[in-house]
Design a protein around this motif. Structure first.
Motif, PDB file in Angstrom:
ATOM      1  N   UNK A 258       0.813  -1.217   0.000  1.00 51.18           N
ATOM      2  CA  UNK A 258       0.000   0.000   0.000  1.00 51.18           C
ATOM      3  C   UNK A 258       0.853   1.277   0.000  1.00 51.18           C
ATOM      4  N   UNK A 259       2.062   1.234   0.548  1.00 54.55           N
ATOM      5  CA  UNK A 259       2.859   2.458   0.713  1.00 54.55           C
ATOM      6  C   UNK A 259       3.777   2.746  -0.478  1.00 54.55           C
ATOM      7  N   UNK A 260       4.384   1.745  -1.093  1.00 53.85           N
ATOM      8  CA  UNK A 260       5.354   1.978  -2.164  1.00 53.85           C
ATOM      9  C   UNK A 260       4.665   2.491  -3.414  1.00 53.85           C
ATOM     10  N   UNK A 261       5.313   3.378  -4.144  1.00 53.90           N
ATOM     11  CA  UNK A 261       4.735   3.898  -5.391  1.00 53.90           C
ATOM     12  C   UNK A 261       4.580   2.803  -6.430  1.00 53.90           C
ATOM     13  N   UNK A 262       3.789   3.091  -7.478  1.00 47.15           N
ATOM     14  CA  UNK A 262       3.516   2.075  -8.497  1.00 47.15           C
ATOM     15  C   UNK A 262       4.743   1.792  -9.344  1.00 47.15           C
ATOM     16  N   UNK A 263       5.667   2.734  -9.472  1.00 42.31           N
ATOM     17  CA  UNK A 263       6.843   2.504 -10.303  1.00 42.31           C
ATOM     18  C   UNK A 263       7.945   1.767  -9.566  1.00 42.31           C
ATOM     19  N   UNK A 264       7.655   1.307  -8.356  1.00 44.11           N
ATOM     20  CA  UNK A 264       8.665   0.644  -7.541  1.00 44.11           C
ATOM     21  C   UNK A 264       8.435  -0.861  -7.586  1.00 44.11           C
ATOM     22  N   UNK A 265       9.557  -1.607  -7.841  1.00 42.83           N
ATOM     23  CA  UNK A 265       9.500  -3.060  -7.903  1.00 42.83           C
ATOM     24  C   UNK A 265      10.549  -3.633  -6.956  1.00 42.83           C
ATOM     25  N   UNK A 295       4.352   7.299   5.682  1.00 45.47           N
ATOM     26  CA  UNK A 295       3.125   6.643   5.232  1.00 45.47           C
ATOM     27  C   UNK A 295       2.962   5.251   5.873  1.00 45.47           C
ATOM     28  N   UNK A 296       4.064   4.538   6.038  1.00 51.06           N
ATOM     29  CA  UNK A 296       3.972   3.148   6.502  1.00 51.06           C
ATOM     30  C   UNK A 296       4.411   2.967   7.939  1.00 51.06           C
ATOM     31  N   UNK A 297       4.837   4.058   8.601  1.00 48.68           N
ATOM     32  CA  UNK A 297       5.234   4.014  10.014  1.00 48.68           C
ATOM     33  C   UNK A 297       6.451   3.156  10.261  1.00 48.68           C
ATOM     34  N   UNK A 298       7.316   2.981   9.252  1.00 47.15           N
ATOM     35  CA  UNK A 298       8.589   2.323   9.458  1.00 47.15           C
ATOM     36  C   UNK A 298       9.518   3.278  10.187  1.00 47.15           C
ATOM     37  N   UNK A 299      10.533   2.773  10.810  1.00 46.81           N
ATOM     38  CA  UNK A 299      11.501   3.605  11.529  1.00 46.81           C
ATOM     39  C   UNK A 299      12.910   3.192  11.176  1.00 46.81           C
ATOM     40  N   UNK A 300      13.833   4.114  11.385  1.00 45.32           N
ATOM     41  CA  UNK A 300      15.250   3.867  11.137  1.00 45.32           C
ATOM     42  C   UNK A 300      15.505   3.430   9.703  1.00 45.32           C
ATOM     43  N   UNK A 301      14.761   4.006   8.768  1.00 46.72           N
ATOM     44  CA  UNK A 301      14.968   3.680   7.350  1.00 46.72           C
ATOM     45  C   UNK A 301      16.249   4.325   6.853  1.00 46.72           C
TER      46      UNK A 301
END
Length: 326
Positions: A258-265, A295-301
């Motif tokens: 749900x969070x990654x853009x459509x052009x991302x694979x 958007x996805x609430x990840x941390x330490x990216x």
């Protein structure tokens, strides 16, 4: 002239004798003489013996009805054997049992083939201190069985045996058997009364054991059902606890989709205890860290290496890692 006045005892005896004369004849003892039926050598009744039997009494009974006279069989001379015996004074009260045990030794017959009786003779034995005299009478059954059968057809049961030229009466029966059965019956009854409470207690215990066995089987079934139910309910809870501790891979995949853009694979995805490593291609690779954290609430990216261009120069190749939410 001297007059003698009778005493009270003499007057009482005279009064009893006068009262006895007033009784009906059917109640006097001297009227109940036994009926004697002679028996021949072959064991059958003498011809015409049955005519001596009294006529059958009326069915109507009253206090004045005479009792039937006893019937005795008179055997030929020598048919009843007589023998004088002596026993120690200590064994005298049990003379029937003592002589009964040795009957086959004292006579040439087996006990089951004879009718016998023993009576004290009353003779003294001065030369044998402590000895008591007895008279043994024995009659073989074959000497009167035919007469017994003939009388049984007329519903007549003889009570005793006599013998020509011999004093004494031989009752029909086996005294040794009668004397032995009574003590054994008393012992059995006593043992039964003593054992009855224990038998009831044992029966109650067996019933309780049976009931407990049935309850034990039901208990085992209930425990098996409880374990199955616990397994069904504890399984999801254990999974939820592990997901909370290690993180849910399905939830991470859903969040990334749900969070990654459509052009991302993504070409590779590694997930271990809330730590995620991503490798792939994206037209907006520089914006992925902000997208994951906001958007996805990840941390330490953070990127694990430099961002490079693909061969067609349309996509950026990236490698980054982050901590999954939760």
């Amino acid at each position: 002239m001297i007059l003698s006045i009778p005493g009270p005892e003499a007057v009482f005896r005279w009064w009893v004798s006068r009262m006895a004369e007033l009784l009906p004849a059917v109640l006097r003892r001297d009227q109940r003489q036994d009926v004697r039926l002679p028996v021949r050598r072959d064991g059958t009744l003498e011809p015409g013996s049955l005519s001596r039997l009294p006529l059958p009494a009326s069915r109507k009974k009253s206090l004045l009805s005479a009792r039937p006279a006893p019937v005795g069989l008179v055997l030929p001379a020598g048919a009843i054997l007589s023998r004088e015996l002596t026993l120690p004074r200590a064994a005298a009260p049990h003379a029937v049992q003592t002589i009964g045990y040795d009957l086959d030794r004292l006579t040439p017959f087996r006990p089951e083939n004879v009718v016998w009786t023993v009576t004290p003779t009353g003779k003294a034995f001065p030369l044998r201190n402590g000895q008591v005299g007895f008279r043994l009478l024995v009659a073989p059954r074959r000497s009167f069985e035919a007469a017994m059968q003939e009388l049984a057809e007329h519903a007549v049961i003889p009570t005793h045996l006599r013998c020509e030229g011999m004093e004494g009466v031989l009752p029909l029966g086996t005294p040794s058997q009668v004397r032995k059965i009574r003590p054994s019956l008393l012992v059995l009854l006593g043992l039964a009364l003593i054992a009855a409470p224990f038998i009831r207690q044992e029966i109650s215990r067996l019933r309780l054991d049976h009931a407990l066995s049935a309850l034990s089987a039901e208990k085992q079934q209930a425990e098996a059902l409880r374990r199955d139910i616990a397994g069904f309910t504890q399984g999801p809870a254990a999974i939820r606890r592990e997901e909370h501790r290690l993180g849910s891979s399905l939830l991470v995949l859903q969040t990334l989709t749900q969070a990654l853009p459509e052009e991302t694979f993504l070409t590779e995805l590694h997930f271990h205890e809330h730590h995620v490593s991503l490798e792939g291609q994206s037209a907006q690779a520089t914006q992925l860290i902000g997208i994951l954290e906001h958007r996805a609430a990840f941390s330490n990216a953070a990127f694990s290496g430099p961002i490079t261009r693909s061969e067609d120069r349309r996509q950026d190749l990236f490698t980054l890692h982050a901590d999954a939410p939760g």
